[in-house]
Write a protein that holds these residues in place. Structure first.
Motif, PDB file in Angstrom:
ATOM      1  N   VAL A  16       1.162  -1.040  -0.590  1.00 52.62           N
ATOM      2  CA  VAL A  16       0.134  -0.062   0.110  1.00 52.62           C
ATOM      3  C   VAL A  16       1.343   1.065   0.197  1.00 52.62           C
ATOM      4  N   TYR A  17       0.566   1.963  -0.912  1.00 52.85           N
ATOM      5  CA  TYR A  17       1.896   3.099  -0.730  1.00 52.85           C
ATOM      6  C   TYR A  17       0.950   4.232  -0.941  1.00 52.85           C
ATOM      7  N   PHE A  18       1.257   5.343   0.162  1.00 53.49           N
ATOM      8  CA  PHE A  18       1.116   6.803   0.343  1.00 53.49           C
ATOM      9  C   PHE A  18       1.574   7.432  -0.599  1.00 53.49           C
ATOM     10  N   LEU A  19       1.043   8.319  -1.585  1.00 48.36           N
ATOM     11  CA  LEU A  19       1.249   8.861  -2.665  1.00 48.36           C
ATOM     12  C   LEU A  19       0.722  10.496  -2.528  1.00 48.36           C
ATOM     13  N   ASN A  20       1.468  11.331  -3.952  1.00 47.78           N
ATOM     14  CA  ASN A  20       0.418  12.268  -3.749  1.00 47.78           C
ATOM     15  C   ASN A  20      -0.697  12.388  -5.262  1.00 47.78           C
ATOM     16  N   SER A  21       0.379  12.341  -6.278  1.00 50.19           N
ATOM     17  CA  SER A  21      -1.106  12.224  -7.347  1.00 50.19           C
ATOM     18  C   SER A  21      -0.299  11.193  -8.139  1.00 50.19           C
ATOM     19  N   ASP A  22       0.335  10.331  -8.059  1.00 51.75           N
ATOM     20  CA  ASP A  22       0.373   9.191  -8.435  1.00 51.75           C
ATOM     21  C   ASP A  22       1.697   8.000  -8.359  1.00 51.75           C
ATOM     22  N   THR A  23       2.282   7.365  -9.107  1.00 53.16           N
ATOM     23  CA  THR A  23       2.796   6.202  -8.691  1.00 53.16           C
ATOM     24  C   THR A  23       4.007   5.943  -8.098  1.00 53.16           C
ATOM     25  N   GLY A  24       4.865   7.196  -8.537  1.00 54.75           N
ATOM     26  CA  GLY A  24       5.882   7.451  -8.740  1.00 54.75           C
ATOM     27  C   GLY A  24       6.685   9.015  -8.261  1.00 54.75           C
ATOM     28  N   VAL A  33      -1.599  17.617   5.796  1.00 62.10           N
ATOM     29  CA  VAL A  33      -0.909  16.131   5.000  1.00 62.10           C
ATOM     30  C   VAL A  33      -2.130  15.643   4.033  1.00 62.10           C
ATOM     31  N   ALA A  34      -1.873  16.132   3.040  1.00 63.84           N
ATOM     32  CA  ALA A  34      -2.615  15.209   2.158  1.00 63.84           C
ATOM     33  C   ALA A  34      -1.927  14.258   1.372  1.00 63.84           C
ATOM     34  N   TYR A  35      -2.586  13.034   0.968  1.00 64.45           N
ATOM     35  CA  TYR A  35      -1.604  11.882   1.152  1.00 64.45           C
ATOM     36  C   TYR A  35      -3.464  11.103  -0.061  1.00 64.45           C
ATOM     37  N   HIS A  36      -2.677  10.149  -0.913  1.00 65.28           N
ATOM     38  CA  HIS A  36      -3.393   9.708  -2.438  1.00 65.28           C
ATOM     39  C   HIS A  36      -2.909   7.901  -2.063  1.00 65.28           C
ATOM     40  N   ILE A  37      -3.404   7.289  -1.731  1.00 67.90           N
ATOM     41  CA  ILE A  37      -3.674   6.263  -1.116  1.00 67.90           C
ATOM     42  C   ILE A  37      -3.700   4.633  -1.960  1.00 67.90           C
ATOM     43  N   GLY A  84      -8.563   4.187   2.783  1.00 61.98           N
ATOM     44  CA  GLY A  84      -8.755   4.835   5.108  1.00 61.98           C
ATOM     45  C   GLY A  84      -7.012   5.292   5.196  1.00 61.98           C
ATOM     46  N   ALA A  85      -7.137   6.172   5.997  1.00 57.96           N
ATOM     47  CA  ALA A  85      -6.091   6.586   7.008  1.00 57.96           C
ATOM     48  C   ALA A  85      -6.224   6.570   8.199  1.00 57.96           C
ATOM     49  N   ARG A  86      -5.494   6.874   9.138  1.00 57.99           N
ATOM     50  CA  ARG A  86      -5.447   7.097  10.424  1.00 57.99           C
ATOM     51  C   ARG A  86      -4.205   7.416  10.780  1.00 57.99           C
ATOM     52  N   PHE A  87      -4.129   8.832  11.739  1.00 61.41           N
ATOM     53  CA  PHE A  87      -2.905   9.465  12.564  1.00 61.41           C
ATOM     54  C   PHE A  87      -2.968   9.522  14.333  1.00 61.41           C
ATOM     55  N   LYS A  88      -1.349   9.143  14.123  1.00 67.73           N
ATOM     56  CA  LYS A  88      -1.766   9.580  15.748  1.00 67.73           C
ATOM     57  C   LYS A  88      -0.664  10.762  15.932  1.00 67.73           C
ATOM     58  N   ASP A  89      -1.214  11.478  17.218  1.00 73.91           N
ATOM     59  CA  ASP A  89      -0.717  12.802  17.043  1.00 73.91           C
ATOM     60  C   ASP A  89      -0.191  12.741  18.455  1.00 73.91           C
ATOM     61  N   PRO A  90       1.368  13.805  18.778  1.00 76.22           N
ATOM     62  CA  PRO A  90       1.755  13.309  18.934  1.00 76.22           C
ATOM     63  C   PRO A  90       2.250  12.761  21.240  1.00 76.22           C
ATOM     64  N   ALA A  91       0.651  13.292  21.168  1.00 71.83           N
ATOM     65  CA  ALA A  91       0.204  12.354  22.554  1.00 71.83           C
ATOM     66  C   ALA A  91      -0.005  11.502  22.735  1.00 71.83           C
ATOM     67  N   GLY A  92       0.268  10.364  21.433  1.00 71.23           N
ATOM     68  CA  GLY A  92      -0.352   9.006  21.318  1.00 71.23           C
ATOM     69  C   GLY A  92      -1.726   9.106  20.983  1.00 71.23           C
ATOM     70  N   PRO A 135      -9.512   7.890  -3.280  1.00 70.58           N
ATOM     71  CA  PRO A 135      -7.976   7.612  -2.910  1.00 70.58           C
ATOM     72  C   PRO A 135      -7.694   8.651  -2.204  1.00 70.58           C
ATOM     73  N   GLN A 136      -7.478  10.386  -2.424  1.00 68.73           N
ATOM     74  CA  GLN A 136      -7.465  10.956  -2.329  1.00 68.73           C
ATOM     75  C   GLN A 136      -7.765  11.518  -0.772  1.00 68.73           C
ATOM     76  N   GLY A 137      -7.247  11.600  -0.131  1.00 71.93           N
ATOM     77  CA  GLY A 137      -8.079  12.865   1.791  1.00 71.93           C
ATOM     78  C   GLY A 137      -6.315  13.498   2.470  1.00 71.93           C
ATOM     79  N   VAL A 138      -6.858  14.790   2.730  1.00 68.65           N
ATOM     80  CA  VAL A 138      -5.800  15.211   3.310  1.00 68.65           C
ATOM     81  C   VAL A 138      -6.909  15.291   5.058  1.00 68.65           C
ATOM     82  N   HIS A 139      -5.612  15.588   5.880  1.00 75.31           N
ATOM     83  CA  HIS A 139      -5.421  15.639   7.259  1.00 75.31           C
ATOM     84  C   HIS A 139      -5.081  16.162   8.388  1.00 75.31           C
ATOM     85  N   SER A 140      -5.804  17.614   8.615  1.00 79.65           N
ATOM     86  CA  SER A 140      -5.663  18.435   9.282  1.00 79.65           C
ATOM     87  C   SER A 140      -5.319  18.215  11.241  1.00 79.65           C
TER      88      SER A 140
END
Length: 329
Positions: free
Chosen positions: A22-30, A49-53, A66-74, A85-90
């Protein structure tokens, strides 16, 4: 924000015995994320943080990402439910974050079907927040239920954490911590705006603080008359702000032999504050120094001068103003 780089995320599944990607990409596979990359918060208070799965469509017939993110507090976020496939996490906090991805596989070339395919290690990246919140605007103070009540406009930063209030009641003590709040109003229960005098002025200013401990500059200063003896004398008009320069009427007027003069500076500058007789002769030099933004008072002692009309003048930056006062012995 700086140009985003990307990292490939490998994964495994307990349903299948082979490895898959599984890749985290921006716009294409490269174009892949770089592990450990820094992302910079924007002025609105978050790092987008923009990503393309992506998973190999030759091997996997998939839909649902889908994606999930862990903040510095855990704390992990919920899995995003993406229809593309595209998403953005703030990301609201500075520090090290982690990200994981998944795709829903309807069928694969190995005979598997209907399963979530997860990454098997985590992307680490760092969020940097060097942006302080904006200065709180339109601070005002009124009397409410017998106490000073401050109100101001809401800040719009996503990572805003609180407002901190400071108060001054004398030049000697200066501004002291008064309290803090997450709302846009604050009642100072330690002061009373009703009852008998002697009275004095309480001055207030506030600043905004975000979740990363970045603090704004102070707001303009406001003041209100409160119960109790202080440096100031009752009767001077209150509810001043530092939105503009101003030279107030002295109090009392007429006076004998001491009077108080208040002036307001909207920005810092070299203050020249003098008193002249009605013939234009200088009789007192009250202030000749650089002062910061704020509300100030100075006492004029005319015990050695004869009765008459005097002119007090202030010059600072491009501002000049004169006022008359009467010494009556």
């Amino acid at each position: 924000m700086k140009k985003l780089l990307f990292i490939i995320l490998l994964f495994s599944t307990n349903i299948l015995t082979f490895g898959a990607n599984v890749y985290f990409l921006n716009s294409d596979t490269g174009y892949l994320y770089t592990n450990g990359q820094s992302f910079y918060s924007i002025q609105q208070g978050y790092a987008p943080v923009a990503y393309h799965i992506w998973a190999d469509p030759v091997k996997y017939n998939h839909e649902g990402w889908g994606a999930r993110f862990k903040d510095p507090a855990g704390n992990w976020s919920e899995w995003s439910q993406l229809s593309s496939p595209q998403g953005v996490h703030s990301c609201l906090r500075s520090g090290t974050w982690e990200a994981q991805g998944r795709v829903w596989v309807n069928a694969d070339i190995y005979g598997g079907q209907d399963y979530w395919m997860y990454t098997n290690f985590t992307l680490y990246f760092y969020v940097v927040d060097n942006n302080a919140p904006a200065i709180p605007q339109n601070l005002s103070v009124t009397s409410y239920n017998g106490h000073p009540k401050l109100q101001w406009n809401t800040n719009t930063e996503s990572d805003l954490e609180k407002y901190v209030i400071y108060k001054k009641e004398s030049e000697e003590a200066g501004y002291q911590y008064c309290g803090e709040t997450t709302s846009t109003s604050f009642a100072d229960g330690t002061e009373s705006t009703q009852g008998s005098c002697p009275c004095h002025l309480a001055y207030y200013k506030i600043k905004a603080v975000d979740s990363n401990a970045n603090a704004s500059n102070f707001s303009s200063v406001v003041s209100i008359q409160v119960e109790g003896a202080g440096m100031e004398k009752k009767g001077i008009v209150n509810n001043f702000t530092t939105d503009e320069y101003f030279l107030d009427d002295n109090y009392p007027n007429p006076f004998n032999p001491v009077t108080t003069i208040r002036y307001i500076l909207k920005v810092s500058g070299l203050v020249s504050h003098k008193v002249f007789d009605n013939l234009g002769n200088e009789v007192a030099n009250l202030v000749n120094e650089v002062k910061p933004e704020g509300i100030f008072e100075v006492k004029f002692d005319a015990s050695k001068l004869p009765s008459g009309v005097y002119i007090y003048s202030i010059r600072v930056n491009d501002f000049v103003q004169n006022q008359k006062m009467i010494l009556l012995k």
